[in-house]
Design a protein around this motif. Structure first.
Motif, mmCIF file in Angstrom:
data_model
loop_
_atom_site.group_PDB
_atom_site.id
_atom_site.type_symbol
_atom_site.label_atom_id
_atom_site.label_comp_id
_atom_site.label_asym_id
_atom_site.label_seq_id
_atom_site.Cartn_x
_atom_site.Cartn_y
_atom_site.Cartn_z
ATOM 1 N N ASN A 1 189.577 -21.055 36.996
ATOM 2 C CA ASN A 1 189.135 -22.322 37.601
ATOM 3 C C ASN A 1 188.565 -22.145 39.004
ATOM 4 O OD1 ASN A 1 189.951 -23.874 35.370
ATOM 5 N ND2 ASN A 1 192.065 -23.838 36.098
ATOM 6 N N GLY A 2 187.939 -21.005 39.218
ATOM 7 C CA GLY A 2 187.261 -20.789 40.485
ATOM 8 C C GLY A 2 188.147 -20.373 41.626
ATOM 9 N N HIS A 3 189.470 -20.284 41.408
ATOM 10 C CA HIS A 3 190.374 -19.913 42.491
ATOM 11 C C HIS A 3 190.328 -18.407 42.735
ATOM 12 C CE1 HIS A 3 192.018 -23.900 42.756
ATOM 13 N NE2 HIS A 3 192.314 -23.911 41.455
ATOM 14 N N ALA A 4 190.379 -18.033 44.012
ATOM 15 C CA ALA A 4 190.382 -16.616 44.361
ATOM 16 C C ALA A 4 191.654 -15.975 43.821
ATOM 17 C CB ALA A 4 190.307 -16.455 45.873
ATOM 18 N N SER A 5 191.532 -14.803 43.227
ATOM 19 C CA SER A 5 192.692 -14.130 42.661
ATOM 20 C C SER A 5 192.423 -12.635 42.579
ATOM 21 C CB SER A 5 192.988 -14.692 41.271
ATOM 22 O OG SER A 5 194.023 -13.963 40.657
ATOM 23 N N GLN A 6 193.484 -11.870 42.664
ATOM 24 C CA GLN A 6 193.367 -10.422 42.522
ATOM 25 C C GLN A 6 193.625 -9.994 41.080
ATOM 26 O OE1 GLN A 6 192.365 -8.499 45.145
ATOM 27 N NE2 GLN A 6 192.150 -10.487 46.158
ATOM 28 N N SER A 7 193.798 -10.973 40.182
ATOM 29 C CA SER A 7 194.100 -10.646 38.798
ATOM 30 C C SER A 7 193.572 -11.732 37.874
ATOM 31 C CB SER A 7 195.620 -10.497 38.615
ATOM 32 O OG SER A 7 196.277 -11.672 39.041
ATOM 33 N N ASP A 8 193.511 -11.400 36.591
ATOM 34 C CA ASP A 8 193.082 -12.340 35.558
ATOM 35 C C ASP A 8 194.202 -12.535 34.549
ATOM 36 O OD1 ASP A 8 190.380 -12.917 36.327
ATOM 37 O OD2 ASP A 8 189.864 -10.865 35.725
ATOM 38 N N TRP A 9 194.302 -13.767 34.034
ATOM 39 C CA TRP A 9 195.243 -14.049 32.959
ATOM 40 C C TRP A 9 194.542 -13.845 31.620
ATOM 41 C CZ3 TRP A 9 200.279 -14.551 33.617
ATOM 42 C CH2 TRP A 9 200.758 -14.948 34.873
ATOM 43 N N VAL A 10 195.255 -13.215 30.704
ATOM 44 C CA VAL A 10 194.711 -12.921 29.381
ATOM 45 C C VAL A 10 195.688 -13.436 28.322
ATOM 46 C CG1 VAL A 10 194.101 -11.091 27.758
ATOM 47 C CG2 VAL A 10 193.414 -10.904 30.150
ATOM 48 N N LEU A 11 195.196 -14.211 27.381
ATOM 49 C CA LEU A 11 196.018 -14.706 26.282
ATOM 50 C C LEU A 11 195.756 -13.841 25.056
ATOM 51 C CD1 LEU A 11 197.925 -16.926 25.170
ATOM 52 C CD2 LEU A 11 195.873 -18.218 24.544
ATOM 53 N N VAL A 12 196.798 -13.262 24.492
ATOM 54 C CA VAL A 12 196.659 -12.376 23.336
ATOM 55 C C VAL A 12 196.594 -13.216 22.061
ATOM 56 C CG1 VAL A 12 197.652 -10.435 22.071
ATOM 57 C CG2 VAL A 12 197.939 -10.590 24.564
ATOM 58 N N GLY A 13 195.526 -13.006 21.281
ATOM 59 C CA GLY A 13 195.285 -13.844 20.113
ATOM 60 C C GLY A 13 195.804 -13.301 18.805
ATOM 61 N N GLU A 14 196.149 -12.020 18.752
ATOM 62 C CA GLU A 14 196.640 -11.446 17.499
ATOM 63 C C GLU A 14 197.395 -10.158 17.785
ATOM 64 O OE1 GLU A 14 192.978 -8.986 15.706
ATOM 65 O OE2 GLU A 14 192.521 -11.137 15.946
ATOM 66 N N GLY A 15 197.992 -9.597 16.751
ATOM 67 C CA GLY A 15 198.738 -8.354 16.920
ATOM 68 C C GLY A 15 200.186 -8.594 17.320
ATOM 69 N N LEU B 1 201.591 -8.703 20.109
ATOM 70 C CA LEU B 1 201.785 -9.522 21.307
ATOM 71 C C LEU B 1 201.095 -10.887 21.175
ATOM 72 C CD1 LEU B 1 201.319 -6.928 24.218
ATOM 73 C CD2 LEU B 1 203.428 -7.660 23.087
ATOM 74 N N LYS B 2 200.870 -11.318 19.959
ATOM 75 C CA LYS B 2 200.200 -12.602 19.741
ATOM 76 C C LYS B 2 200.930 -13.737 20.457
ATOM 77 C CE LYS B 2 198.708 -15.829 16.130
ATOM 78 N NZ LYS B 2 198.755 -16.158 14.686
ATOM 79 N N GLY B 3 200.156 -14.543 21.189
ATOM 80 C CA GLY B 3 200.717 -15.678 21.905
ATOM 81 C C GLY B 3 201.215 -15.365 23.302
ATOM 82 N N VAL B 4 201.289 -14.076 23.633
ATOM 83 C CA VAL B 4 201.773 -13.644 24.946
ATOM 84 C C VAL B 4 200.674 -13.792 25.989
ATOM 85 C CG1 VAL B 4 202.401 -11.569 26.252
ATOM 86 C CG2 VAL B 4 203.571 -12.100 24.111
ATOM 87 N N THR B 5 201.055 -14.120 27.206
ATOM 88 C CA THR B 5 200.114 -14.182 28.318
ATOM 89 C C THR B 5 200.307 -12.960 29.195
ATOM 90 O OG1 THR B 5 200.280 -16.593 28.315
ATOM 91 C CG2 THR B 5 199.277 -15.569 30.240
ATOM 92 N N LEU B 6 199.212 -12.266 29.458
ATOM 93 C CA LEU B 6 199.236 -11.073 30.298
ATOM 94 C C LEU B 6 198.509 -11.338 31.605
ATOM 95 C CD1 LEU B 6 198.213 -8.371 27.633
ATOM 96 C CD2 LEU B 6 200.539 -9.090 28.256
ATOM 97 N N MET B 7 198.958 -10.698 32.662
ATOM 98 C CA MET B 7 198.221 -10.716 33.913
ATOM 99 C C MET B 7 197.674 -9.310 34.137
ATOM 100 S SD MET B 7 199.455 -11.466 37.853
ATOM 101 C CE MET B 7 199.724 -13.227 37.637
ATOM 102 N N VAL B 8 196.371 -9.244 34.331
ATOM 103 C CA VAL B 8 195.700 -7.958 34.477
ATOM 104 C C VAL B 8 195.163 -7.818 35.903
ATOM 105 C CG1 VAL B 8 193.857 -6.466 33.607
ATOM 106 C CG2 VAL B 8 195.065 -8.007 32.041
ATOM 107 N N SER B 9 195.514 -6.746 36.560
ATOM 108 C CA SER B 9 195.032 -6.493 37.914
ATOM 109 C C SER B 9 193.544 -6.198 37.891
ATOM 110 C CB SER B 9 195.785 -5.308 38.525
ATOM 111 O OG SER B 9 195.176 -4.880 39.719
ATOM 112 N N ARG B 10 192.780 -6.888 38.740
ATOM 113 C CA ARG B 10 191.336 -6.651 38.790
ATOM 114 C C ARG B 10 191.001 -5.274 39.358
ATOM 115 N NH1 ARG B 10 188.542 -12.303 40.893
ATOM 116 N NH2 ARG B 10 189.071 -13.562 39.049
ATOM 117 N N SER B 11 191.812 -4.815 40.289
ATOM 118 C CA SER B 11 191.503 -3.542 40.941
ATOM 119 C C SER B 11 191.769 -2.342 40.049
ATOM 120 C CB SER B 11 192.307 -3.406 42.243
ATOM 121 O OG SER B 11 193.701 -3.507 41.963
ATOM 122 N N SER B 12 192.869 -2.391 39.286
ATOM 123 C CA SER B 12 193.238 -1.235 38.467
ATOM 124 C C SER B 12 192.961 -1.425 36.986
ATOM 125 C CB SER B 12 194.724 -0.926 38.654
ATOM 126 O OG SER B 12 195.521 -1.967 38.114
#
Length: 340
Positions: A13-27, A29-40
């Motif tokens: 939503n346009g907010h500054a962040s050092q990471s992205d949220w990822v929603l897992v759609g299958e497998g 980890l289906k339904g799990v929300t992950l936070m992924v570091s943008r730098s690494s």
């Protein structure tokens, strides 16, 4: 990072962040929300809070491919029965382990002791957990331990904490609310020199405190409300030199308060409401320069009160000593200015 199958990037939503949220759609980890570091590009957080019931785990999946994982939030994983740290990569970076509302969780494996970087362990509203392994003493960086339940969700399985609790030298907060079968704390609790918060609300079988609790000299906030079997407080509580709030509401088996409380010079609020068998309060309370409120409402067995309380309607309303504190402060300031 090896991307989970079906990963969907969530808009920030346009907010500054050092990471992205990822929603897992299958497998797995289906339904799990992950936070992924943008730098690494590494996964640093995993949460099950938004999972649908059909996607909730029966057992914790293999997470060894996420070595940078710092937060593992398994909140409301109502079908898992055991947590074993072997599902994580070693060495690891885990800082927070949240196992709240895991309604069928009953076993914590000794491998918990390998999570040596952990700063928070939360087992709130997981009512079937009956014990913590002795290996918890290896978690020397742990600052917050929450183990108990909210209103209506009680833990009736936990009867004792391991003696190794005293090895948690970094522990600052210990919350054991609604542990209905817990009777006391281990003698080693006195080794928790950094402990500032101790909460044991509604621990109905809790009957005694070890004398060693007096060595927890940094305690600020202590709550024993509704500990209806608590019979005594040790004299050593006088060593709680940083104590500001002491709540003993509805401690119906308590008959006296030790004189040592007069040495708790920073005490501000003392709540003795509905301590129905309390027979006396110590005269040493007058030595508390910062005491602002004293609640003796419904203490119907009181036979003796200090002379400085005589004439005050202590049976009806909490006593407010704000004016006395203000006057003492002004006197101290006047005395200091005269010495200058």
């Amino acid at each position: 990072m090896t991307d989970p199958a079906g990963a969907i990037k969530v808009n920030n939503n346009g907010h500054a962040s050092q990471s992205d949220w990822v929603l897992v759609g299958e497998g797995s980890l289906k339904g799990v929300t992950l936070m992924v570091s943008r730098s690494s590009g590494e996964v640093v957080s995993l949460s099950t809070r938004c999972c649908r019931d059909d996607d909730r785990f029966d057992q914790v999946p293999d997470l060894t491919k996420y070595p940078a994982l710092a937060v593992l939030d398994l909140h409301k994983s109502r079908y898992i029965t055991e947590f074993d740290a072997s599902v994580l990569s070693m060495p690891h970076n885990l800082r927070r382990l949240l196992l709240s509302r895991c309604e069928k969780l009953c076993a914590i494996a000794p491998s918990l002791g390998t999570l040596t970087n952990l700063t928070e362990l939360n087992l709130y509203d997981s009512p079937l957990v009956a014990s913590l392994p002795e290996e918890i003493g290896n978690l020397t960086n742990l600052k917050k331990l929450t183990f108990g339940g909210s209103n209506g969700v009680t833990n009736k399985a936990l009867k004792a904490l391991p003696e190794s609790l005293g090895k948690l030298r970094s522990l600052e907060e210990l919350n054991l609310d609604s542990c209905k079968a817990l009777r006391t704390l281990p003698e080693s609790v006195g080794q928790l020199k950094k402990l500032t918060t101790l909460h044991l609300r509604a621990c109905k079988q809790f009957s005694d405190l070890p004398e060693s609790i007096g060595f927890c000299t940094n305690l600020v906030d202590v709550v024993f409300s509704k500990c209806t079997s608590l019979k005594r407080l040790p004299e050593s509580i006088g060593n709680w030199s940083e104590l500001e709030d002491l709540n003993l509401t509805k401690c119906k088996s308590l008959t006296v308060i030790p004189d040592g409380i007069g040495d708790c010079k920073r005490l501000v609020h003392l709540n003795l409401r509905a301590c129905s068998n309390l027979e006396s309060v110590p005269v040493t309370l007058e030595n508390l320069p910062r005491l602002r409120t004293l609640d003796l409402t419904m203490c119907d067995s009181l036979k003796m009160v200090p002379t400085w309380l005589v004439g005050v309607s202590w049976r009806m309303d909490p006593l407010d000593f704000s004016d006395r504190v203000k006057a003492q402060k002004q006197l101290a300031e006047k005395k200091a200015s005269m010495e200058e």
